[in-house]
Design an enzyme around this catalytic site. Structure first.
Site, PDB file in Angstrom:
ATOM      1  N   ALA A   1       1.024  -1.310   0.111  1.00  0.00           N
ATOM      2  CA  ALA A   1      -0.089  -0.080  -0.525  1.00  0.00           C
ATOM      3  C   ALA A   1       0.894   1.271  -0.361  1.00  0.00           C
ATOM      4  O   ALA A   1       0.515   2.176  -1.001  1.00  0.00           O
ATOM      5  CB  ALA A   1      -1.223  -0.149   1.364  1.00  0.00           C
TER       6      ALA A   1
ATOM      7  N   GLU B   1      18.438 -14.368 -18.475  1.00  0.00           N
ATOM      8  CA  GLU B   1      17.238 -15.718 -19.070  1.00  0.00           C
ATOM      9  C   GLU B   1      16.354 -15.459 -18.524  1.00  0.00           C
ATOM     10  O   GLU B   1      15.933 -14.950 -17.321  1.00  0.00           O
ATOM     11  CB  GLU B   1      17.523 -16.517 -18.046  1.00  0.00           C
ATOM     12  CG  GLU B   1      17.013 -17.968 -18.704  1.00  0.00           C
ATOM     13  CD  GLU B   1      17.289 -18.574 -20.407  1.00  0.00           C
ATOM     14  OE1 GLU B   1      18.312 -18.023 -20.699  1.00  0.00           O
ATOM     15  OE2 GLU B   1      16.629 -19.636 -21.084  1.00  0.00           O
TER      16      GLU B   1
ATOM     17  N   LYS C   1      30.749 -22.250 -14.453  1.00  0.00           N
ATOM     18  CA  LYS C   1      31.929 -20.805 -15.325  1.00  0.00           C
ATOM     19  C   LYS C   1      33.160 -20.402 -14.942  1.00  0.00           C
ATOM     20  O   LYS C   1      33.436 -20.883 -13.652  1.00  0.00           O
ATOM     21  CB  LYS C   1      31.365 -19.202 -15.848  1.00  0.00           C
ATOM     22  CG  LYS C   1      29.889 -19.928 -16.492  1.00  0.00           C
ATOM     23  CD  LYS C   1      29.223 -18.031 -16.654  1.00  0.00           C
ATOM     24  CE  LYS C   1      27.890 -18.206 -17.648  1.00  0.00           C
ATOM     25  NZ  LYS C   1      27.187 -17.394 -16.971  1.00  0.00           N
TER      26      LYS C   1
ATOM     27  N   SER D   1      26.219 -20.567 -27.557  1.00  0.00           N
ATOM     28  CA  SER D   1      25.222 -20.869 -26.575  1.00  0.00           C
ATOM     29  C   SER D   1      26.702 -22.156 -26.183  1.00  0.00           C
ATOM     30  O   SER D   1      28.158 -21.708 -26.209  1.00  0.00           O
ATOM     31  CB  SER D   1      24.841 -22.643 -27.449  1.00  0.00           C
ATOM     32  OG  SER D   1      25.614 -22.372 -28.207  1.00  0.00           O
TER      33      SER D   1
ATOM     34  N   TYR E   1       3.777   1.480  -1.437  1.00  0.00           N
ATOM     35  CA  TYR E   1       4.314   1.385  -2.368  1.00  0.00           C
ATOM     36  C   TYR E   1       3.335   2.759  -3.743  1.00  0.00           C
ATOM     37  O   TYR E   1       3.660   3.511  -4.327  1.00  0.00           O
ATOM     38  CB  TYR E   1       5.280  -0.014  -2.761  1.00  0.00           C
ATOM     39  CG  TYR E   1       5.899   0.018  -4.329  1.00  0.00           C
ATOM     40  CD1 TYR E   1       7.307   0.427  -5.017  1.00  0.00           C
ATOM     41  CD2 TYR E   1       4.742  -0.174  -5.808  1.00  0.00           C
ATOM     42  CE1 TYR E   1       7.410   0.810  -5.617  1.00  0.00           C
ATOM     43  CE2 TYR E   1       5.466  -0.049  -6.649  1.00  0.00           C
ATOM     44  CZ  TYR E   1       6.787   0.551  -7.150  1.00  0.00           C
ATOM     45  OH  TYR E   1       7.010   0.329  -8.110  1.00  0.00           O
ATOM     46  N   ASP E   2       2.648   2.118  -3.111  1.00  0.00           N
ATOM     47  CA  ASP E   2       1.065   2.286  -4.940  1.00  0.00           C
ATOM     48  C   ASP E   2       1.090   3.809  -3.888  1.00  0.00           C
ATOM     49  O   ASP E   2       1.187   4.206  -5.389  1.00  0.00           O
ATOM     50  CB  ASP E   2       0.098   1.988  -4.222  1.00  0.00           C
ATOM     51  CG  ASP E   2      -0.253   0.100  -4.655  1.00  0.00           C
ATOM     52  OD1 ASP E   2       0.992  -0.654  -5.109  1.00  0.00           O
ATOM     53  OD2 ASP E   2      -0.470  -1.215  -4.042  1.00  0.00           O
TER      54      ASP E   2
ATOM     55  N   CYS F   1      -6.538 -61.806   0.507  1.00  0.00           N
ATOM     56  CA  CYS F   1      -7.514 -62.205   1.572  1.00  0.00           C
ATOM     57  C   CYS F   1      -9.018 -62.493   0.912  1.00  0.00           C
ATOM     58  O   CYS F   1      -9.841 -63.206   1.232  1.00  0.00           O
ATOM     59  CB  CYS F   1      -8.199 -61.555   2.802  1.00  0.00           C
ATOM     60  SG  CYS F   1      -8.758 -59.938   2.800  1.00  0.00           S
TER      61      CYS F   1
ATOM     62  N   LYS G   1      23.861 -31.492 -17.603  1.00  0.00           N
ATOM     63  CA  LYS G   1      22.585 -31.291 -17.531  1.00  0.00           C
ATOM     64  C   LYS G   1      22.061 -33.062 -16.894  1.00  0.00           C
ATOM     65  O   LYS G   1      23.306 -33.677 -16.902  1.00  0.00           O
ATOM     66  CB  LYS G   1      22.357 -31.395 -19.179  1.00  0.00           C
ATOM     67  CG  LYS G   1      22.522 -30.132 -19.755  1.00  0.00           C
ATOM     68  CD  LYS G   1      21.712 -29.722 -20.817  1.00  0.00           C
ATOM     69  CE  LYS G   1      21.447 -28.411 -21.802  1.00  0.00           C
ATOM     70  NZ  LYS G   1      20.127 -28.378 -22.508  1.00  0.00           N
TER      71      LYS G   1
ATOM     72  N   CYS H   1     -10.226 -52.459   1.399  1.00  0.00           N
ATOM     73  CA  CYS H   1     -10.351 -54.390   1.703  1.00  0.00           C
ATOM     74  C   CYS H   1     -11.254 -54.068   2.665  1.00  0.00           C
ATOM     75  O   CYS H   1     -10.400 -53.763   4.037  1.00  0.00           O
ATOM     76  CB  CYS H   1      -9.688 -54.717   1.098  1.00  0.00           C
ATOM     77  SG  CYS H   1      -9.287 -56.586   2.589  1.00  0.00           S
TER      78      CYS H   1
HETATM   79  S1  IVH Z   1      25.853 -18.765 -19.885  1.00  0.00           S
HETATM   80  C1  IVH Z   1      28.248 -19.138 -24.729  1.00  0.00           C
HETATM   81  N1  IVH Z   1      24.731 -18.339 -18.574  1.00  0.00           N
HETATM   82  O1  IVH Z   1      21.660 -21.606 -22.051  1.00  0.00           O
HETATM   83  C2  IVH Z   1      26.503 -18.911 -24.323  1.00  0.00           C
HETATM   84  N2  IVH Z   1      23.491 -19.219 -19.710  1.00  0.00           N
HETATM   85  O2  IVH Z   1      23.177 -22.637 -24.484  1.00  0.00           O
HETATM   86  C3  IVH Z   1      26.857 -18.324 -22.361  1.00  0.00           C
HETATM   87  N3  IVH Z   1      21.417 -19.918 -20.053  1.00  0.00           N
HETATM   88  O3  IVH Z   1      20.692 -19.646 -24.885  1.00  0.00           O
HETATM   89  C4  IVH Z   1      25.326 -18.333 -21.776  1.00  0.00           C
HETATM   90  N4  IVH Z   1      21.076 -19.675 -17.152  1.00  0.00           N
HETATM   91  O4  IVH Z   1      19.561 -18.918 -22.616  1.00  0.00           O
HETATM   92  C5  IVH Z   1      24.096 -18.731 -19.202  1.00  0.00           C
HETATM   93  N5  IVH Z   1      23.236 -18.493 -15.402  1.00  0.00           N
HETATM   94  C6  IVH Z   1      23.158 -18.780 -17.251  1.00  0.00           C
HETATM   95  C7  IVH Z   1      22.446 -19.225 -18.264  1.00  0.00           C
HETATM   96  C8  IVH Z   1      22.103 -19.274 -19.614  1.00  0.00           C
HETATM   97  C9  IVH Z   1      19.927 -19.958 -18.579  1.00  0.00           C
HETATM   98  C10 IVH Z   1      20.914 -20.351 -20.604  1.00  0.00           C
HETATM   99  C11 IVH Z   1      20.894 -19.138 -22.183  1.00  0.00           C
HETATM  100  C12 IVH Z   1      21.775 -19.552 -23.074  1.00  0.00           C
HETATM  101  C13 IVH Z   1      21.785 -21.498 -23.090  1.00  0.00           C
HETATM  102  C14 IVH Z   1      23.612 -21.585 -22.930  1.00  0.00           C
END
Ligand code: IVH
Length: 673
Positions: free
Chosen positions: A37, A180, A296, A85, A39-40, A416, A320, A431
């Site tokens: 409230a 994301e 990473k 990717s 904030y609103d 049974c 994965k 049963c």
């Molecule tokens: S790093 C060079 N960090 O995963 C790509 N990606 O195949 C570096 N994703 O298209 C991506 N969480 O949509 C990274 N913490 C995260 C991530 C993330 C989800 C997805 C992202 C990307 C795919 C990578």
């Protein structure tokens, strides 16, 4: 600070800062300082002032999230640098091999640290900020070119329209932030229900829902969706960005971006492998779907030295898990008789690997469910495991086998041969024979396990005792002799003595647990405790009429009926008498009689992991009955976190915040205090 003394321009600037600040507290830090409230009120004041002074409105004002009219289409835009990717690994061995390769390529003895981030399964986006102002937001597209969805991304409250500037720093000329966008699970189900209600197609999963929401031509529609974002990096880096991934995440957070609080920095690949395994168990607890973990190399200098191959960085991997669904043959549908006589259909499956474990059986709930899904013996079926729960048969994987017939619950109990009943209005068959062998065995399992917790006498021992004909009822347990135990496989002098001691000790267990162990239909632990508290003795309870039973918390007419019926039964009364004569508690202790409310007033608990003796709902109800609050996330205000089997991140968060961690045993003591 008063709107009466400041000029409109000043007050608008002030209000924007306030709204942005509280937005940040709410969406990024998850720690609001204001009520909704309050904030609103700030937001509304800003909106009103801007309406009175349209010349003072700027596109980065927090009131301007939904402004753009529907578009005819999306234009393609080039990313400032390619959005690559990730190469994936699925085992600890592959992970170690990658780390080995990293080591070799770096060719030095300098340590390599890693950052682990949940791989949120949504839609990747790029956000461009010029002099701190969001000027462009785009989807990933093919990695080189994406679609301009700026108007839609602006509607996400956790996306800052303007970067925060700690200590008044000057924002970078250009900064590309990547993250994301995802659809939280808590909103997904509701979204699909609304879709169905509106005659539209539901989204097959949260990822599709996120991607679809981002690609709405009318930003007002995107604005209605509960989309969120976690940012995980920057595109082209300049000198203002720190030198490591870990510090960059903190840097982004300080500048208003929502980063995943569950990211961790680890110093060895062994720790990374352990964390990856732990993450699998944890994934079911999150409010978003993840399809793995991203690992990473922390140092950007090391990242650059490693470089990329085909737009896949050598410095990162996606870990994965094995898929959590698989196809296999349903060999047979068995029926198991539970401790209250309920018949549970169970699928016997051709062994199949699902999510890293071999599955040979799965639950099928009840006859209606089997018929609704049209699952037949002999079919190829889809089996699913979500987190650590029991595998389930989702449905047939294709056509039925020729000659396969719809499944029916047997007419007679498989053990049974008593005729099965299905009480009106219930989905489960039962049963009705109390002497049914399976039911007796399940009752014993329940008694030595969750109810009376008899240490050293587990299900395996009970099964042996049953097979030898030594124990066929609860009272039989208390008549066991050491000689009899010593004749069983696996028992020696010490273990037999211990088992008898714990059976003896179980006589001191409180009346509420005895009541729980008696298997009165629909009386779980919490209701047993309410009965014990209300009546105090088994005699008072047995003598109670329906009306009095309904005075007990949690008892409506149906449950009251079941309890009255149970005590009206002569065999049950005889069982109670026999147990009483053997020394089992049939009256509440002083503490069990005390009114429950308020003992834990003002306290807050969080439950995580699987508890043995309670379902989540029971544990929650028991805590709430004592005046405590049960919440979903751990904060400094949390009194304690109750940790069961396979706990998730909440246990870790508790440790970080110094919040006490309670075992299931502690919980029992707490509830009994
Ligand atoms: S790093 C060079 N960090 O995963 C790509 N990606 O195949 C570096 N994703 O298209 C991506 N969480 O949509 C990274 N913490 C995260 C991530 C993330 C989800 C997805 C992202 C990307 C795919 C990578």
């Amino acid at each position: 600070m008063s709107s009466r003394t400041a000029t409109p321009a000043k007050r608008i600037a002030e209000l924007r800062k306030l709204v942005e600040h509280h937005n940040y507290r709410y969406h990024v830090l998850d720690d609001p300082e204001l009520s909704d409230a309050a904030y609103d009120a700030l937001y509304d004041e800003l909106k009103a002032l801007e309406e009175a002074h349209p010349e003072l409105v700027t596109p980065d004002s927090p009131t301007q999230r939904v402004g753009a009219p529907p578009a005819a289409g999306f234009t393609k835009v080039e990313h400032l640098s390619p959005m690559g990717s990730l190469e994936k690994v699925t085992t600890a061995e592959q992970l170690e091999k990658w780390a080995e390769d990293v080591r070799k390529r770096l060719g030095t003895d300098e340590p390599v640290a890693y950052v682990l981030e949940p791989k949120v399964d949504g839609s990747a986006v790029s956000l461009v900020y010029e002099s701190g102002v969001l000027t462009r937001g785009a989807t990933r597209g093919d990695g080189l070119r994406g679609e301009d969805v700026t108007a839609n991304l602006r509607t996400l409250e956790p996306v800052p329209l303007r970067m925060l500037t700690p200590d008044g720093e000057r924002p970078p000329a250009t900064l590309e932030v990547r993250g994301e966008v995802f659809f939280p699970l808590s909103g997904f189900e509701r979204f699909n229900e609304a879709q169905i209600a509106a005659g539209k197609k539901p989204a097959p999963n949260p990822r599709n829902a996120a991607a679809g929401s981002l690609r709405q031509l009318n930003p007002a529609i995107t604005a209605e969706r509960p989309l969120s974002i976690y940012v995980y990096g920057v595109g082209v880096r300049d000198a203002t960005v720190p030198g490591t991934q870990w510090e960059t995440l903190a840097w982004l957070r300080e500048r208003g971006f929502r980063t995943n609080p569950l990211a961790e920095r680890l110093e060895t690949i062994q720790e990374v492998a352990e964390a990856c395994a732990a993450w699998e168990a944890r994934r079911g607890e999150l409010d978003y779907e993840i399809d793995g973990v991203v690992i990473k190399v922390d140092s950007f200098a090391q990242q650059e030295a490693l470089g990329s191959l085909h737009n896949r960085p050598r410095f990162a991997r996606a870990y994965k898990w094995a898929p959590t669904a698989a196809t296999t043959r349903l060999l047979k549908i068995h029926v198991r008789v539970g401790r209250t006589g309920v018949l549970n259909p169970l699928a016997e499956l051709e062994p199949v690997q699902v999510g890293g474990v071999t599955v040979t059986s799965a639950t099928l709930h009840n006859e209606d469910d089997i018929r609704r899904k049209d699952i037949r013996e002999g079919d190829l079926v889809i089996v699913q495991r979500a987190g650590d729960v029991i595998p389930q048969v989702v449905g047939p994987a294709g056509e039925h086998e020729p000659g396969a017939r719809p499944w029916r619950m047997p007419k007679r109990c498989p053990l049974c041969k008593t005729e099965i009943v299905r009480p009106e209005g219930e989905v489960m068959h039962r049963c009705p024979n109390r002497a049914c062998p399976s039911r007796g065995l399940e009752t014993l399992y329940h008694w030595v396990g969750p109810a009376l917790d008899i240490e050293g006498v587990g299900a395996e021992t009970v099964k042996k005792l049953w097979d030898e004909g030594l124990v066929r009822s609860l009272p039989d347990l208390y008549r066991l002799t050491k000689e009899q135990l010593l004749e069983l496989d696996g028992f020696a002098e010490i273990s037999a003595t211990r088992a008898l001691e714990s059976i003896e000790r179980s006589k001191e267990q409180p009346f509420s647990r005895v009541l729980f162990g008696l298997n009165i239909p629909k009386v779980g632990w919490v209701l047993a405790r309410n009965l014990a508290q209300h009546f105090g003795t088994v005699d008072a309870l047995a003598a109670a009429g329906l009306e009095e039973l309904q005075e007990v918390e949690g008892f409506g007419p149906d449950r009251a009926d079941l309890v009255a019926e149970w005590f009206a039964d002569e065999e049950n009364r005889a069982l109670v008498e026999e147990l009483r004569a053997l020394g089992i508690q049939m009256a509440s202790a002083e503490w069990e009689r005390r009114p429950a409310d308020g003992a834990l007033g003002g306290q807050q608990y969080v439950l995580t992991g699987t508890l043995e003796g309670f379902t989540r709902e029971e544990a929650k109800a028991a805590l709430e009955a004592l005046g405590a609050k049960v919440t979903g996330s751990v904060s400094k205000r949390t009194t304690g976190v109750v940790v069961g089997e396979s706990p998730g991140s909440k246990a870790q968060k508790a440790a970080e915040l110094g919040v006490p961690v309670l075992t299931e045993d502690d919980l029992r003591k707490l509830l009994a205090s």
